[in-house]
Write a protein that holds these residues in place. Sequence first.
Motif, mmCIF file in Angstrom:
data_model
loop_
_atom_site.group_PDB
_atom_site.id
_atom_site.type_symbol
_atom_site.label_atom_id
_atom_site.label_comp_id
_atom_site.label_asym_id
_atom_site.label_seq_id
_atom_site.Cartn_x
_atom_site.Cartn_y
_atom_site.Cartn_z
ATOM 1 N N GLY A 75 0.678 -1.249 -0.068
ATOM 2 C CA GLY A 75 0.019 0.128 0.106
ATOM 3 C C GLY A 75 0.870 1.359 0.078
ATOM 4 N N THR A 76 0.253 2.353 0.301
ATOM 5 C CA THR A 76 0.981 3.728 0.277
ATOM 6 C C THR A 76 0.928 4.344 1.495
ATOM 7 O OG1 THR A 76 -0.983 4.689 -0.356
ATOM 8 C CG2 THR A 76 0.177 4.048 -2.019
ATOM 9 N N GLU A 77 0.268 3.806 2.477
ATOM 10 C CA GLU A 77 0.469 4.617 3.978
ATOM 11 C C GLU A 77 1.410 4.106 4.756
ATOM 12 O OE1 GLU A 77 -1.710 7.017 4.448
ATOM 13 O OE2 GLU A 77 -2.435 6.558 2.338
ATOM 14 N N PRO A 78 1.979 4.842 5.566
ATOM 15 C CA PRO A 78 3.055 4.453 6.628
ATOM 16 C C PRO A 78 2.499 3.239 7.529
ATOM 17 C CG PRO A 78 2.861 6.934 6.785
ATOM 18 C CD PRO A 78 1.684 6.164 5.757
ATOM 19 N N TYR A 79 3.357 2.647 7.928
ATOM 20 C CA TYR A 79 2.948 1.413 8.518
ATOM 21 C C TYR A 79 2.423 1.569 10.009
ATOM 22 C CZ TYR A 79 2.815 -3.299 10.659
ATOM 23 O OH TYR A 79 2.245 -4.517 11.453
ATOM 24 N N LEU A 80 2.897 2.758 10.528
ATOM 25 C CA LEU A 80 2.264 3.205 11.852
ATOM 26 C C LEU A 80 0.990 3.619 11.748
ATOM 27 C CD1 LEU A 80 3.051 4.299 14.693
ATOM 28 C CD2 LEU A 80 3.516 6.482 13.525
ATOM 29 N N CYS A 81 0.394 3.730 10.601
ATOM 30 C CA CYS A 81 -1.215 4.062 10.451
ATOM 31 C C CYS A 81 -1.929 2.618 10.405
ATOM 32 C CB CYS A 81 -1.065 4.924 9.084
ATOM 33 S SG CYS A 81 -0.299 6.664 9.165
ATOM 34 N N HIS A 82 -1.444 1.583 10.389
ATOM 35 C CA HIS A 82 -2.335 0.515 9.968
ATOM 36 C C HIS A 82 -3.453 0.264 11.171
ATOM 37 C CE1 HIS A 82 0.321 -1.532 13.149
ATOM 38 N NE2 HIS A 82 -0.691 -2.415 13.184
ATOM 39 N N GLY A 83 -3.243 0.795 12.527
ATOM 40 C CA GLY A 83 -4.147 0.818 13.307
ATOM 41 C C GLY A 83 -5.457 1.340 12.930
ATOM 42 N N VAL A 84 -5.251 2.862 12.841
ATOM 43 C CA VAL A 84 -6.237 3.944 12.525
ATOM 44 C C VAL A 84 -6.929 3.559 11.099
ATOM 45 C CG1 VAL A 84 -5.918 5.639 14.063
ATOM 46 C CG2 VAL A 84 -4.809 5.702 11.705
ATOM 47 N N ILE A 85 -6.030 3.029 10.210
ATOM 48 C CA ILE A 85 -6.657 2.569 8.878
ATOM 49 C C ILE A 85 -7.669 1.261 9.108
ATOM 50 C CG2 ILE A 85 -6.016 1.430 6.736
ATOM 51 C CD1 ILE A 85 -3.680 3.261 6.746
ATOM 52 N N GLY A 86 -7.082 0.339 9.814
ATOM 53 C CA GLY A 86 -7.824 -0.758 10.166
ATOM 54 C C GLY A 86 -9.333 -0.571 11.039
ATOM 55 N N ALA A 87 -9.230 0.383 11.982
ATOM 56 C CA ALA A 87 -10.342 1.118 12.455
ATOM 57 C C ALA A 87 -11.459 1.551 11.513
ATOM 58 C CB ALA A 87 -10.155 1.944 13.729
ATOM 59 N N GLN A 88 -10.999 2.245 10.447
ATOM 60 C CA GLN A 88 -11.964 2.881 9.405
ATOM 61 C C GLN A 88 -12.657 1.851 8.557
ATOM 62 O OE1 GLN A 88 -10.016 5.818 7.184
ATOM 63 N NE2 GLN A 88 -11.915 6.122 6.002
#
Length: 189
Positions: A75-88
């Motif tokens: 993907g294109t997003e920083p790995y650190l963002c996977h939690g908030v992305i998963g929540a969405q």
Amino acid sequence: MIDYQKVIDYYYPEETMPELREILVKHSRYVAELAAKVCEVHPELKADKDFVYAAAMLHDIGIVHCDATGIHCHGTEPYLCHGVIGAQMIQEAGMLDADDACAVARVCARHTGTGLTAENIRERKLPLPEEDLVPETVEEQIICYADKFFSKTHLDYHKSYEQALHSLEKFGEHGVKVFSEWHKRFHVE
């Protein structure tokens, strides 16, 4: 009962992303099994074991949108963002009833390290919403705790308490302290 498999099948079809799906499922299963064991060994916590298992199976659902080629995430997003992305993703999928979706989304968003405060996010200029993303419920804490013992790059390796603690040291003393407190409450050996 939360149908976590339906959500995994939807976002991680075996035909198109077998490597990433295997990493997600294997890692999540290890976390879920340890978290469920914490619930069994510590009935005094009154944690919802079925929820803990299902939410642990979904805690990393957002990795598919992140850039982490070492674990087949393109993907294109920083790995650190996977939690908030998963929540969405959990909220938008419409596959869980509203209460379950909200509770699982909280687990996804709050499992990074031992949690991140709005102050941490602001001070470190992290690419996350400036809000507290800290595990609050006992179920959120158990899943976050269990997650620290398993890596997605060394799937079959269960870290010792000392190794898990050491992996948190680079993020500061607060996370080490929280994890140590959790270990006193949640250890299973």
